[in-house]
Scaffold this motif. Structure first.
Motif, short mmCIF file in Angstrom:
data_model
loop_
_atom_site.label_atom_id
_atom_site.label_comp_id
_atom_site.label_asym_id
_atom_site.label_seq_id
_atom_site.Cartn_x
_atom_site.Cartn_y
_atom_site.Cartn_z
N THR A 249 0.84 -1.21 0.00
CA THR A 249 0.00 0.00 0.00
C THR A 249 0.87 1.25 0.00
N LEU A 250 1.90 1.25 0.83
CA LEU A 250 2.81 2.39 0.90
C LEU A 250 3.55 2.59 -0.42
N ARG A 251 4.03 1.49 -0.99
CA ARG A 251 4.71 1.58 -2.29
C ARG A 251 3.79 2.16 -3.35
N ASN A 252 2.57 1.66 -3.40
CA ASN A 252 1.65 2.06 -4.45
C ASN A 252 1.22 3.52 -4.34
N ALA A 253 1.34 4.10 -3.15
CA ALA A 253 0.92 5.48 -2.95
C ALA A 253 1.73 6.47 -3.76
N ARG A 254 2.99 6.10 -4.06
CA ARG A 254 3.85 7.01 -4.81
C ARG A 254 4.32 6.45 -6.14
N GLY A 255 3.97 5.21 -6.44
CA GLY A 255 4.51 4.59 -7.64
C GLY A 255 5.94 4.14 -7.39
N GLY A 256 6.57 3.64 -8.40
CA GLY A 256 7.94 3.16 -8.22
C GLY A 256 7.98 1.89 -7.40
N HIS B 286 -2.36 -10.98 0.53
CA HIS B 286 -3.79 -11.09 0.20
C HIS B 286 -4.05 -10.24 -1.03
N PRO B 287 -3.81 -10.79 -2.22
CA PRO B 287 -4.07 -10.03 -3.45
C PRO B 287 -5.56 -9.86 -3.67
N ARG B 288 -5.97 -8.66 -4.06
CA ARG B 288 -7.37 -8.39 -4.36
C ARG B 288 -7.51 -8.05 -5.84
N ILE C 261 -1.11 -5.55 -2.59
CA ILE C 261 -0.31 -6.59 -3.23
C ILE C 261 -0.82 -6.84 -4.65
N ARG C 262 0.10 -6.83 -5.60
CA ARG C 262 -0.25 -7.10 -6.99
C ARG C 262 -0.01 -8.58 -7.29
N ASP D 129 3.50 -9.33 -7.72
CA ASP D 129 4.23 -9.43 -6.46
C ASP D 129 4.22 -10.87 -5.94
N VAL D 130 3.06 -11.50 -6.03
CA VAL D 130 2.93 -12.86 -5.53
C VAL D 130 3.88 -13.80 -6.27
N ILE D 131 3.94 -13.63 -7.57
CA ILE D 131 4.84 -14.45 -8.38
C ILE D 131 6.29 -14.18 -8.00
N ASP D 132 6.65 -12.90 -7.85
CA ASP D 132 8.03 -12.54 -7.49
C ASP D 132 8.40 -13.09 -6.11
#
Length: 240
Positions: A13-20, A43-45, A51-52, A55-58
């Motif tokens: 969530t924190l990562r997604n807030a700014r991109g990158g 918990h991907p939604r 979580i994307r 991400d789960v695959i990585d």
């Protein structure tokens, strides 16, 4: 001792807030393991708001402790889980629009569907757990689904802990005892924190694992991630 699995959704969530890619979800997961966490939960939604699916695959190629994927078992979730083959899949009855998990399965009503899904996952060698309210009447139908474990949904315990912790824990003790008597293993999660976790783990002797994310990440803002994980491990019975 109860195993601690760290849910890293809030890191995403924190990562997604700014991109990158700051903070890096994979690196944080590895750090959690290095600091003592015994599992990583995601918990991907469908909207990938934290979580994307990538991400789960990585994560699946680098997590060396237990990898637990939670989610509603729609087609996309099932395809992902069967591709990744985590140690555990935790099935949660979330609709796509909910902010966070807010109920356990009605195993009487959804038993047939769950049985089919669980059989499919177990054929892939994946341990299964289903989200369950503290309702002992749901245990026998949970057993009938073929699940390996239940995860007790602990929001009501956390909400009522300060007012009357003995009363708050009562239905969990009964449900856990009923599940244990059938051979089901027991996990727990949702709103557990440093204030209420130790009492919960002490009162549920059959508890195998807790999955904690939001509170743990909030505490890490003050105490640091490594120290926070150690505090949660102590609350789970480690180092006593």
């Amino acid at each position: 001792m109860v195993r601690l699995s760290v849910n890293i959704n809030k890191i995403a969530t924190l990562r997604n807030a700014r991109g990158g890619n700051n903070p890096d979800v994979v690196n944080v997961a590895l750090d959690c393991e290095r600091f003592g966490a015994e599992g990583i939960t995601v918990h991907p939604r469908p909207d990938e708001r934290h979580i994307r699916y990538q991400d789960v695959i990585d994560l699946s190629s680098v997590v060396t402790t237990e990898f637990n994927i939670e989610g509603y078992p729609d087609d996309r979730f099932m395809q992902l889980v069967k591709k990744v083959k985590p140690h555990q899949a935790t099935l949660v009855p979330d609709s796509p629009d909910v902010l966070t998990s807010n109920a356990g399965w009605n195993t009487k009503e959804h038993g047939s569907m769950l049985s089919d899904i669980i059989a499919e996952l177990k054929s892939e060698g994946i341990r299964t757990s289903i989200f369950l309210d503290p309702d002992e009447s749901m245990v026998s139908s949970a057993v009938s689904t073929g699940t390996d474990r239940i995860e007790l949904y602990t929001e009501s315990y956390a909400r009522n802990y300060e007012n009357n912790r003995e009363k708050a824990i009562e239905p969990y003790i009964r449900t856990a005892a009923a599940a244990h008597s059938t051979g089901l293993a027991i996990n727990a999660g949702h709103d557990l924190d440093l204030e209420n976790l130790a009492y919960f783990t002490q009162q549920i002797p059959y508890l195998s694992e807790v999955s904690i994310g939001h509170a743990l990440i909030c505490d890490a803002l003050y105490f640091g991630l490594e120290n926070t994980i150690q505090l949660y491990l102590r609350a789970c019975g480690h180092y006593r």
